[in-house]
Scaffold this motif. Sequence first.
Motif, PDB file in Angstrom:
ATOM      1  N   ALA A  41       0.378  -1.082  -0.206  1.00 49.85           N
ATOM      2  CA  ALA A  41       0.151  -0.096   0.385  1.00 49.85           C
ATOM      3  C   ALA A  41       0.888   0.958   0.157  1.00 49.85           C
ATOM      4  CB  ALA A  41      -1.253   0.123   1.039  1.00 49.85           C
ATOM      5  N   ILE A  72      -2.628   1.774   7.840  1.00 49.27           N
ATOM      6  CA  ILE A  72      -3.215   1.444   6.697  1.00 49.27           C
ATOM      7  C   ILE A  72      -4.461   0.853   6.662  1.00 49.27           C
ATOM      8  CG2 ILE A  72      -3.329  -0.026   4.797  1.00 49.27           C
ATOM      9  CD1 ILE A  72       0.048  -0.301   4.788  1.00 49.27           C
ATOM     10  N   ARG A 106      -4.839   2.491  -1.050  1.00 49.12           N
ATOM     11  CA  ARG A 106      -5.560   1.444  -0.093  1.00 49.12           C
ATOM     12  C   ARG A 106      -6.902   2.063  -0.327  1.00 49.12           C
ATOM     13  NH1 ARG A 106      -4.178  -2.706   2.931  1.00 49.12           N
ATOM     14  NH2 ARG A 106      -3.083  -3.215   1.924  1.00 49.12           N
TER      15      ARG A 106
END
Length: 292
Positions: free
Chosen positions: A79, A100, A85
């Motif tokens: 990511a 993330i 993401r």
Amino acid sequence: MAVHKPAQLTIQSTLTAFSEYLSGKAVDSPRLSAELVLRKILGISRLDILINSDRKISEDEFAQMEPLILRRGTGEPAAYIMGEREFYGRPFNVNSHTLIPRPETEHLIEAVIERYADKGSFSFADLGTGSGCIATTIAAELPKAHGVAVDLSEGALATAKENIRINGVADRVKCIRADFTTSLFKNNTFDVIATNPPYVSQSEYIMLDPEVQQFEPASALVPGDSGLEHGIRLIALAAQWLRPSGFFIMEMGFWQGAEFMSEFAKNATQWRDTAIIKDLSGHDRFVCGYKV
């Protein structure tokens, strides 16, 4: 060590070379990671990879992809390498300043939507916003919602502002750089407080996956020795900041439910209908309740 470059550069040969390189580095999902890099640089879909596997790749395209694969080989999360993401069907910029977004956190959004989709205008706070995924998604899914996204990290807040802008909700979400564990707001300010604060204990942190421990910001994960510090503080503050019948929901570690339910019980005159919400794996994932 560089990736072994195939004699004939095609999608298939390059994908194979990248996958084999990553397999030797013990990273998660080496082929998927390789596919993500190809899709990013070539601007293609996963279906394109399948049906156009013989498509030739230029030397320049390979040269753009190889450094990303080398980064992935160090364990850096895909990511961060991709710079984004997906969360609740929307792309979010992410970087080393932000956690993330995890799929489990989407249940928090669902809980807010379930309770406020038909209630008209309401105000909310996202405390410890990080990438801004919670604040952005609440505002995007519920057009009558308006709120604040709070984070102490300047880098995280800059990322949140960009995600809020990209997703078209900047007119309804204000970003505030501040410590959300302090007396930040006046009493009776919000209808909803939705938060995914740091909740990892020091002992848990040293056992985390290296991709998390080495690359994601520790300050967004660990609030103190026990992991309970921010959550306990937020339960007390939310009882002040919420309006009567306001809704509080907080993500937590799977073992922390009893501890936080005990905090609600200590302030039983301020809370009602407190509960634990499980994730799809059956783990305790959120505590929630309504202010009396």
